[in-house]
Enzyme design. Structure first.
Site, PDB file in Angstrom:
ATOM      1  N   LYS A  75     153.551  29.674  -3.212  1.00  0.00           N
ATOM      2  CA  LYS A  75     153.770  30.838  -4.076  1.00  0.00           C
ATOM      3  C   LYS A  75     154.951  31.623  -3.501  1.00  0.00           C
ATOM      4  O   LYS A  75     155.067  31.756  -2.270  1.00  0.00           O
ATOM      5  CB  LYS A  75     152.495  31.694  -4.095  1.00  0.00           C
ATOM      6  CG  LYS A  75     152.572  32.915  -5.022  1.00  0.00           C
ATOM      7  CD  LYS A  75     151.233  33.648  -5.099  1.00  0.00           C
ATOM      8  CE  LYS A  75     151.297  34.854  -6.035  1.00  0.00           C
ATOM      9  NZ  LYS A  75     150.011  35.582  -6.120  1.00  0.00           N
ATOM     10  N   SER A 150     148.131  36.596 -10.781  1.00  0.00           N
ATOM     11  CA  SER A 150     149.559  36.477 -10.597  1.00  0.00           C
ATOM     12  C   SER A 150     150.043  35.109 -10.111  1.00  0.00           C
ATOM     13  O   SER A 150     151.218  34.800 -10.264  1.00  0.00           O
ATOM     14  CB  SER A 150     150.028  37.536  -9.594  1.00  0.00           C
ATOM     15  OG  SER A 150     149.456  37.291  -8.318  1.00  0.00           O
ATOM     16  N   SER A 174     143.914  36.880  -8.561  1.00  0.00           N
ATOM     17  CA  SER A 174     145.136  36.098  -8.792  1.00  0.00           C
ATOM     18  C   SER A 174     145.119  34.640  -8.386  1.00  0.00           C
ATOM     19  O   SER A 174     146.038  33.907  -8.734  1.00  0.00           O
ATOM     20  CB  SER A 174     146.314  36.773  -8.102  1.00  0.00           C
ATOM     21  OG  SER A 174     146.786  37.804  -8.906  1.00  0.00           O
TER      22      SER A 174
HETATM   23  N1  GLN Z   1     145.628  41.423 -12.119  1.00  0.00           N
HETATM   24  C1  GLN Z   1     145.368  42.179 -10.935  1.00  0.00           C
HETATM   25  C2  GLN Z   1     146.501  43.138 -10.690  1.00  0.00           C
HETATM   26  O1  GLN Z   1     147.388  43.136 -11.454  1.00  0.00           O
HETATM   27  C3  GLN Z   1     145.176  41.277  -9.753  1.00  0.00           C
HETATM   28  C4  GLN Z   1     146.423  40.671  -9.298  1.00  0.00           C
HETATM   29  C5  GLN Z   1     146.266  39.939  -8.014  1.00  0.00           C
HETATM   30  O2  GLN Z   1     145.178  39.488  -7.662  1.00  0.00           O
HETATM   31  N2  GLN Z   1     147.357  39.855  -7.278  1.00  0.00           N
HETATM   32  O3  GLN Z   1     146.520  43.882  -9.774  1.00  0.00           O
END
Ligand code: GLN
Length: 483
Positions: A75, A150, A174
């Site tokens: 990632k 994400s 995410s």
């Molecule tokens: N969707 C959540 C956020 O926007 C979680 C994102 C994540 O786990 N990085 O914060």
């Protein structure tokens, strides 16, 4: 070659069915052919081939570790020495990290080959990969749908067989939600189990890196590389690393599964609920017992999370000031202009929204009302889990209220987007491990089952995932056109 598991790939390399260079070329070829999925931000062709040659030498001299010669993709939140690390943001579009994240170093030391850096929501803020400066990653099951986020690029790359495995990070869902949307297996480890050193910070008390793979067996092999104490990360936990593959086949006879009744309400699409119920029935056939549990504070998870995560992000992202690294605006008039224009021009709308919310929540007059309150709620949520997990071994439920939605469907309504994480976010607040396992389809789109365990119960979660994958074939399904 591209459909083999890590164990099969390792065996193939050892028996000289194919070399690491051939394997790497196969995946690089697939990445090139499926560029329109937009899974990668950076592809490291030359570096990958170089690493593959080195791995082939190790293999030839019998010095190979389990993942030697196997391609992996990272990632783009993990710093990689000499290779761009963008974190999905214009702010870091020109950033070449001067060091590698511990996770990246561990894969290097294991002799694996880095194919490239994967697309993601900007600074990991999002649930659909739509906030990425580099554009959305397309779901291979239906390219009009989002990948989830994400870690969207990671999930797409694994599902479309552009890489055998990938890393992800999970602050509020995410790893698990994109894994569910793309039909792969994702594990968010216990907070502190995997080093955060060199993993660009979003909300430091919630962020945790973990494996994204096609099955639990592969995720176990990845955990073996990724987990462990790191003196460079002050929140890393100094606990011995177990053998994650040893207990994969353990019996599930007598396993106590808790079903939080707050997970199974009207908010959950009935079709998703049906898939989850079928999966749970499968566990009953394997000898598991079911018990309903209640976690009354779960409903507070989203508001508490968005205060805490925003507060932490506003602090973490203050380092992007246009001075030390990252984007700098053209011909600033003075220092204030340099700060405001650099940040104004390089951060996307969602990141700005979070910084604003976080700065507000932390400001002197509101700190007690918001941040402190959210931390208290966080404790209540942890206590709910503690109570539930003293009655049962694991909890099960959905990962997400629906399947992958259409690109653009939720971008105009941040609250709708935040609600995507309603079943995953509380787990991060409590710091627990949880896993997403492919459990079926609705309308031809994958559905994930979430399994939540106690602290450091990753071996149990992997065992639970693996046993299910021995009797079901959901994880073996391949999106059309990517066979
Ligand atoms: N969707 C959540 C956020 O926007 C979680 C994102 C994540 O786990 N990085 O914060």
């Amino acid at each position: 070659m591209h459909n083999k598991t890590l164990t099969e790939l390792a065996a193939g390399l050892r028996s000289k069915q194919f070399s690491s260079v051939e394997l790497t070329q196969t995946f690089l070829g697939r990445i090139g052919r499926h560029e329109t999925l937009n899974a990668f931000i950076t592809v490291c062709e030359d570096g990958a081939i170089r690493q593959a040659h080195a791995a082939d030498q190790l293999l030839a001299t019998g010095q190979a570790a389990p993942l030697t010669g196997i391609p992996v993709a990272q990632k783009d939140i993990f710093c990689t020495l000499g290779t761009k690390t963008s974190c999905g943001s214009k702010m870091l579009d020109n950033f070449i990290a001067p060091y590698s994240a511990t996770v990246v170093e561990k894969f290097e030391r294991a002799g694996s080959v880095m194919l490239g850096k994967l697309n993601m929501d900007e600074f990991a803020m999002g649930s659909s990969n739509e906030t990425s400066f580099y554009g959305v990653a397309h779901n291979p099951w239906d390219t009009c749908c989002v990948s989830g986020g994400s870690s969207g690029g990671s999930a797409v790359a694994v599902a479309a067989r552009l890489t055998p495995v990938a890393t992800g990070t999970d602050t509020g869902g995410s790893i698990r939600q994109p894994a569910a949307f793309c039909g792969i297996t994702g594990l968010k480890p216990t907070y502190g189990r995997v080093s955060r050193y060199g993993m660009i910070a979003y909300a430091s008390s919630l962020d945790q890196g973990g494996p994204m793979a096609r099955n639990a067996e592969d995720a176990a092999l990845m955990m073996q590389v990724m987990a462990g104490f790191d003196s460079k990360d002050s929140t890393s936990v100094d606990q011995p690393v177990p053998d994650y593959s040893a207990g994969l086949n353990d019996s599930l006879q007598g396993l106590k599964i808790g079903l939080p009744k707050e997970f199974f309400t009207d908010q959950l699409d009935g079709n998703i609920a049906a898939v989850i119920q079928t999966a749970i029935a499968e566990y009953q056939k394997m000898g598991a017992e079911i018990k309903e549990v209640s976690m009354p504070n779960l409903k507070l998870a989203i508001p508490a999370y968005y205060v805490i995560a925003s507060a932490e992000c506003s602090s973490n992202l203050s380092r992007y000031d246009g001075v030390r690294f990252g984007y700098r605006c053209q011909s600033p008039q003075d220092l204030a202009d340099l700060y405001t224009r650099s940040r104004g021009e390089a951060f996307g709308a969602e990141v700005k929204r979070r910084i604003l919310m976080g700065t507000y929540a932390l400001s002197a007059g509101y700190y007690d009302a918001y941040y402190l309150k959210a931390q208290q709620v966080r404790r209540l949520i942890s206590d709910d889990f503690k109570r539930a997990l003293s009655e049962v071994d694991v909890l099960m439920g959905p990962v997400s209220p629906g399947t992958a939605f259409r690109i653009g469907e939720k971008t105009s309504d941040p609250i709708q987007m935040y609600l995507e994480d309603i079943y995953t976010i509380a787990i991060n607040l409590a710091g627990l491990p949880a896993m997403s396992i492919p459990a079926g389809f609705f309308d031809d789109m994958p559905v994930g089952l979430q399994v939540i365990g106690n602290y450091f119960s990753e071996p149990k979660l992997l065992n639970i995932g693996h046993r299910y994958q021995q009797v079901t074939g959901w994880h073996l399904q391949i999106p059309k056109g990517f066979e």
